[in-house]
Structures are given as structure tokens and as C-alpha cells.
Write a protein that holds these residues in place. Structure first.
Motif, PDB file in Angstrom:
ATOM      1  N   GLU A  76       0.851  -1.179   0.000  1.00  0.00           N
ATOM      2  CA  GLU A  76       0.000   0.000   0.000  1.00  0.00           C
ATOM      3  C   GLU A  76       0.890   1.235   0.000  1.00  0.00           C
ATOM      4  O   GLU A  76       1.813   1.351   0.819  1.00  0.00           O
ATOM      5  N   TYR A  77       0.624   2.141  -0.924  1.00  0.00           N
ATOM      6  CA  TYR A  77       1.426   3.343  -1.106  1.00  0.00           C
ATOM      7  C   TYR A  77       0.500   4.543  -0.965  1.00  0.00           C
ATOM      8  O   TYR A  77      -0.600   4.544  -1.509  1.00  0.00           O
ATOM      9  N   THR A  78       0.947   5.568  -0.265  1.00  0.00           N
ATOM     10  CA  THR A  78       0.106   6.742  -0.071  1.00  0.00           C
ATOM     11  C   THR A  78       0.410   7.811  -1.113  1.00  0.00           C
ATOM     12  O   THR A  78       1.492   7.856  -1.681  1.00  0.00           O
ATOM     13  N   PHE A  79      -0.574   8.664  -1.344  1.00  0.00           N
ATOM     14  CA  PHE A  79      -0.378   9.885  -2.120  1.00  0.00           C
ATOM     15  C   PHE A  79      -1.172  10.971  -1.417  1.00  0.00           C
ATOM     16  O   PHE A  79      -2.152  10.694  -0.715  1.00  0.00           O
ATOM     17  N   HIS A  80      -0.717  12.219  -1.556  1.00  0.00           N
ATOM     18  CA  HIS A  80      -1.365  13.298  -0.829  1.00  0.00           C
ATOM     19  C   HIS A  80      -0.958  14.649  -1.390  1.00  0.00           C
ATOM     20  O   HIS A  80      -0.022  14.756  -2.176  1.00  0.00           O
TER      21      HIS A  80
END
Length: 92
Positions: free
Chosen positions: A75-79
Motif C-alpha cells: 500500500e502506497y500513499t499519495f497526498h
């Protein structure tokens, strides 16, 4: 890379959030993201993918295309730069 090896997804930037905020893609495939920005706030003008050291400008009222490399499962975040708008890229 052939089209079969590329996942295409649209993420709308609107109202201080990403829609959808959770995206699922297959591992081992390049991912092409389309970001139509409909949010005039300064923070919405950029999306960050910290795990890949990617920062993309998102021009208002224009579709911006970004590409991520083939990824391992996880799982990879983006923001946004202020982390008010958050999203997750789930690679299975």
C-alpha cells in the motif's frame, strides 16, 4: 510497454479530496493516472507520491497524466503537500 501491461485510472481532485481515494492496481503493471483538477485551492495544485519521490503539478481545469512504475504488492500513499487530501494506492 504494451497496453495490457498498463493500468489506467482517473482520480478527480475536488472539494479537498481525491475521488476515489483508494485505488487498486495489479502488481507488476505500470500505472497511468489521470488527475482532472476541479479544486482551486493552492494545496490541490500538487500531488505527491513519497514512496516514489514523485511530485506532479495539477493544473486547474486540465487533465494531468502521471505514470508510476510497475510496483511490488503493498500500500502506497499519495497526498497534497499539506496532507489534507489523502489517498492510497493498493497494489495486489
Amino acid at each position: 510497454m504494451t497496453k495490457a501491461n498498463v493500468a489506467n485510472t482517473t482520480v478527480v481532485v475536488k472539494g479537498g479530496s481525491y475521488q476515489p481515494s483508494r485505488i487498486r492496481v495489479a502488481s507488476g503493471k505500470q500505472t497511468r493516472l489521470k488527475f482532472p483538477c476541479k479544486d482551486a485551492s493552492p494545496c490541490a495544485a500538487t500531488v505527491l507520491f513519497p514512496d516514489f519521490e514523485i511530485s506532479e503539478d495539477l493544473p486547474m481545469a486540465r487533465d494531468k497524466f502521471g505514470e508510476l512504475p510497475a510496483m511490488l504488492a503493498g500500500e502506497y500513499t499519495f497526498h497534497c503537500p499539506m496532507k489534507r487530501s489523502l489517498g492510497s494506492l493498493i497494489v495486489e
